[in-house]
Design a protein around this motif. Structure first.
Motif, PDB file in Angstrom:
ATOM      1  N   GLY A   1       0.685  -1.301  -0.006  1.00 61.82           N
ATOM      2  CA  GLY A   1      -0.039  -0.106   0.033  1.00 61.82           C
ATOM      3  C   GLY A   1       0.762   1.152  -0.053  1.00 61.82           C
ATOM      4  N   GLY A   2       2.148   0.951  -0.586  1.00 58.49           N
ATOM      5  CA  GLY A   2       2.826   2.306  -0.697  1.00 58.49           C
ATOM      6  C   GLY A   2       2.462   3.187  -2.034  1.00 58.49           C
ATOM      7  N   ALA A   3       3.397   3.828  -2.366  1.00 60.89           N
ATOM      8  CA  ALA A   3       2.879   4.735  -3.616  1.00 60.89           C
ATOM      9  C   ALA A   3       2.573   4.142  -4.806  1.00 60.89           C
ATOM     10  CB  ALA A   3       4.024   5.504  -3.846  1.00 60.89           C
ATOM     11  N   ALA A   4       3.232   2.872  -5.276  1.00 61.72           N
ATOM     12  CA  ALA A   4       2.899   2.297  -6.369  1.00 61.72           C
ATOM     13  C   ALA A   4       1.692   1.194  -6.071  1.00 61.72           C
ATOM     14  CB  ALA A   4       4.152   1.097  -6.413  1.00 61.72           C
TER      15      ALA A   4
ATOM     16  N   LEU B   1      -2.442   3.974   4.192  1.00 60.20           N
ATOM     17  CA  LEU B   1      -1.720   3.804   2.805  1.00 60.20           C
ATOM     18  C   LEU B   1      -1.017   4.875   2.310  1.00 60.20           C
ATOM     19  CD1 LEU B   1      -5.093   2.301   1.297  1.00 60.20           C
ATOM     20  CD2 LEU B   1      -3.080   1.189   1.995  1.00 60.20           C
ATOM     21  N   GLY B   2      -0.472   4.814   1.296  1.00 63.01           N
ATOM     22  CA  GLY B   2       0.398   5.822   0.725  1.00 63.01           C
ATOM     23  C   GLY B   2       1.477   6.388   1.125  1.00 63.01           C
ATOM     24  N   ARG B   3       2.225   5.738   2.233  1.00 62.90           N
ATOM     25  CA  ARG B   3       3.307   6.069   2.941  1.00 62.90           C
ATOM     26  C   ARG B   3       4.655   5.411   2.430  1.00 62.90           C
ATOM     27  NH1 ARG B   3       2.460   6.373   9.050  1.00 62.90           N
ATOM     28  NH2 ARG B   3       4.398   7.559   8.999  1.00 62.90           N
ATOM     29  N   GLY B   4       4.565   4.050   2.568  1.00 60.88           N
ATOM     30  CA  GLY B   4       5.570   3.188   2.096  1.00 60.88           C
ATOM     31  C   GLY B   4       6.965   3.640   2.991  1.00 60.88           C
ATOM     32  N   VAL B   5       7.936   3.485   2.360  1.00 56.20           N
ATOM     33  CA  VAL B   5       9.191   3.905   2.949  1.00 56.20           C
ATOM     34  C   VAL B   5       9.576   5.393   2.756  1.00 56.20           C
ATOM     35  CG1 VAL B   5      11.742   3.812   3.153  1.00 56.20           C
ATOM     36  CG2 VAL B   5      10.607   1.838   2.970  1.00 56.20           C
ATOM     37  N   ALA B   6       9.439   5.883   1.547  1.00 56.62           N
ATOM     38  CA  ALA B   6       9.734   7.209   1.209  1.00 56.62           C
ATOM     39  C   ALA B   6       9.010   8.365   1.695  1.00 56.62           C
ATOM     40  CB  ALA B   6       9.525   7.409  -0.369  1.00 56.62           C
TER      41      ALA B   6
ATOM     42  N   ARG C   1      -0.046  -9.054   6.051  1.00 53.76           N
ATOM     43  CA  ARG C   1       1.138  -9.221   5.052  1.00 53.76           C
ATOM     44  C   ARG C   1       0.942 -10.620   4.333  1.00 53.76           C
ATOM     45  NH1 ARG C   1       6.099  -7.104   5.738  1.00 53.76           N
ATOM     46  NH2 ARG C   1       5.667  -6.392   8.220  1.00 53.76           N
ATOM     47  N   VAL C   2       1.276 -10.477   3.274  1.00 55.61           N
ATOM     48  CA  VAL C   2       1.230 -11.680   2.257  1.00 55.61           C
ATOM     49  C   VAL C   2       2.193 -12.766   2.512  1.00 55.61           C
ATOM     50  CG1 VAL C   2       0.799 -12.614  -0.067  1.00 55.61           C
ATOM     51  CG2 VAL C   2      -0.227 -10.557   0.415  1.00 55.61           C
ATOM     52  N   GLN C   3       2.073 -13.799   2.985  1.00 45.65           N
ATOM     53  CA  GLN C   3       3.138 -15.022   3.228  1.00 45.65           C
ATOM     54  C   GLN C   3       3.414 -15.672   2.066  1.00 45.65           C
ATOM     55  OE1 GLN C   3       4.169 -13.251   6.179  1.00 45.65           O
ATOM     56  NE2 GLN C   3       4.065 -15.099   7.164  1.00 45.65           N
ATOM     57  N   ALA C   4       2.372 -15.992   1.240  1.00 47.66           N
ATOM     58  CA  ALA C   4       2.869 -16.705   0.151  1.00 47.66           C
ATOM     59  C   ALA C   4       1.797 -16.455  -1.028  1.00 47.66           C
ATOM     60  CB  ALA C   4       2.750 -18.384   0.519  1.00 47.66           C
TER      61      ALA C   4
ATOM     62  N   PRO D   1       0.602  -4.081   5.469  1.00 45.78           N
ATOM     63  CA  PRO D   1       0.512  -4.363   6.998  1.00 45.78           C
ATOM     64  C   PRO D   1       0.603  -2.928   7.682  1.00 45.78           C
ATOM     65  CG  PRO D   1       2.697  -5.108   6.073  1.00 45.78           C
ATOM     66  CD  PRO D   1       1.647  -4.761   4.960  1.00 45.78           C
ATOM     67  N   GLN D   2       1.340  -2.081   7.299  1.00 48.88           N
ATOM     68  CA  GLN D   2       1.602  -0.805   7.766  1.00 48.88           C
ATOM     69  C   GLN D   2       0.585   0.219   7.297  1.00 48.88           C
ATOM     70  OE1 GLN D   2       3.806  -0.561  10.331  1.00 48.88           O
ATOM     71  NE2 GLN D   2       4.400  -2.563  10.193  1.00 48.88           N
ATOM     72  N   LEU D   3      -0.294   0.581   8.098  1.00 52.02           N
ATOM     73  CA  LEU D   3      -1.238   1.747   7.645  1.00 52.02           C
ATOM     74  C   LEU D   3      -0.933   3.043   8.307  1.00 52.02           C
ATOM     75  CD1 LEU D   3      -4.744  -0.546   7.931  1.00 52.02           C
ATOM     76  CD2 LEU D   3      -3.182  -0.009   5.797  1.00 52.02           C
TER      77      LEU D   3
END
Length: 462
Positions: free
Chosen positions: A17-20, A47-52, A132-135, A43-45
């Protein structure tokens, strides 16, 4: 992993759920003509944040002027329009704002607003799963995604937008250095919590280092800052000036050495005409992926061994105020650049002792109260510490990209399995495509990939 009665169905799943991921979801929602079910798994809400764009700190600026940061290829002024509509910079004229480097937290808010607008206007339904998607497993009925929380998903198609992973600190003993003394540069709050009087060692001298220094300065840091990297090259600034007007197309037919010589010649000729070298680099910006793909595999390997750091500092530039801050701290004798290869990191009492080798392989030490890992983006899929990617590589659903970078994909972004067979139901985006495209991290590339992926993921809507 099997399709069971508990598996929940959706038309399109977006992993990340980051930028892409958000841009893909917006494209799907805008393109839908019926009530599709779209799921973003992140997993980290929020959305739109990601790392950058996860930072909330105003000292962290975009590395590109606001006027060039639209999330959509067909709406080149969209981010600028958003800033003006929000009155984010009262009294600043449009032309001035277009050239400004604004705080990155504005971009995360921009992505979320555009996503909400797409949801409101679309017949499709958006579901956000905090998991988080595990597989990932392919079936005739669709793509099954196993999550770490909640039932599995059966998706008609999938966008794989897992985002960036930080390289681990490349030193023996690093894992034994306790939290608080060993800080990840992307943990922005932890960096800001560093004591004002502490001496700090930063491993890596790129964009993450610049963020860390900006955070420390914004919090009134007074201690010494030691920056250690193999080349000891600081990021370089953007520049104003006339556009370069040479033809970059001949570069595509050249080998790596010829290209380097040609760019140096173009930069020297531009300087004689008052054109900054930065604008020479801007001229090849649209050809970034073609330049990489037209290199031989041997030249790509040479690039990765000998040229990549010089490319990074010239290509991935920083805002002028951030660069000026780095130079001022150097002038004051508070920021010190050390060229060397990190070997060891050992906690000793209140300090961390870094052992390194200089270019002559002579040992030296840096003592600091804490060490910040700013080594940047991990490019090797096997080293990304991502359970999903490990499972996909281990099962043969995916294979590493060229030179072991990212995972492999077809020219249209479809996932390639271990046998090189394309899976068009899974579209790969962003950093995972670096091995194939090289330029695949920045918004100008992500927005194009997202628009193309959205069009391919949408089911026939007759």
């Amino acid at each position: 992993m099997t399709v069971s009665d508990q598996t929940q169905a959706c038309d399109i799943a977006v992993i990340g759920g980051g930028a892409a991921g958000v841009l893909v979801a917006i494209g799907v929602l805008r393109g839908a003509t019926r009530a599709l079910r779209v799921v973003i798994v992140e997993p980290q809400l929020p959305l739109g944040r990601g790392v950058a764009y996860a930072t909330r700190h105003s000292a962290h600026l975009l590395n590109v002027p606001a006027g060039r940061m639209s999330g959509f290829p067909d709406r080149p002024d969209d981010f600028l329009d958003y800033l003006l509509a929000q009155d984010a910079f009262p009294g600043v004229e449009r032309e001035v704002l277009a050239r400004a480097f604004v705080a990155r937290h504005h971009y995360a808010a921009y992505l979320r607003q555009r996503l909400q607008q797409a949801v409101d206007a679309s017949p499709a339904l958006l579901d956000v799963r905090a998991a988080r998607v595990q597989a990932l497993e392919r079936h005739a009925a669709g793509i099954v995604l196993q999550l770490d929380a909640g039932p599995a998903l059966l998706a008609g198609s999938v966008a794989l937008c897992t985002g960036n992973a930080l390289r681990p600190l490349p030193a023996r003993g690093a894992s034994a250095v306790p939290p608080g003394k060993r800080i990840e540069a992307w943990d922005y709050d932890a960096v800001q919590d560093v004591a004002a009087s502490a001496d700090v060692a930063i491993v890596g001298s790129g964009l993450s280092m610049a963020d860390s220094v900006a955070s420390l300065a914004a919090c009134g840091h007074r201690g010494q800052v030691h920056v250690l990297s193999r080349h000891a090259l600081l990021p370089l600034p953007h520049a104003q000036g006339p556009a370069a007007d040479y033809d970059p197309e001949p570069l595509l037919a050249m080998g790596l050495r010829q290209r380097v010589r040609a760019l140096r010649l173009h930069a020297a000729e531009a300087a004689q005409r008052g054109i900054p070298w930065q604008n020479v680099m801007e001229r090849i910006r649209p050809l970034g992926q073609a330049l990489w793909q037209s290199l031989s595999l041997d030249d790509q390997r040479r690039f990765l061994r000998h040229v990549v750091r010089y490319w990074d500092v010239h290509r991935h530039r920083i805002a002028v105020p951030v660069h000026a801050q780095l130079l001022e701290l150097q002038r004051q004798g508070r920021l010190h650049l050390h060229r060397g290869r990190l070997e060891t990191a050992i906690a000793e009492g209140a300090c961390v002792r870094l052992g390194a080798l200089d270019r002559r392989r002579q040992p030296f030490q840096i003592d600091a109260h804490c060490v910040i890992n700013a080594t940047g983006v991990e490019m090797r899929a096997q080293a990304m510490r991502n359970p999903l990617l490990q499972q996909m590589l281990g099962s043969g659903t995916a294979r590493p990209g060229p030179h072991g970078i990212g995972i492999d994909s077809a020219p249209d972004g479809s996932l390639l399995d271990a046998d090189g067979v394309a899976e068009p139901r899974v579209q790969v985006l962003g950093s995972l495509r670096i091995g194939r495209l090289w330029e695949s991290l920045a918004i100008p590339e992500l927005r194009v990939q997202a628009a193309q992926a959205a069009a391919r993921l949408l089911p026939p809507q007759g």
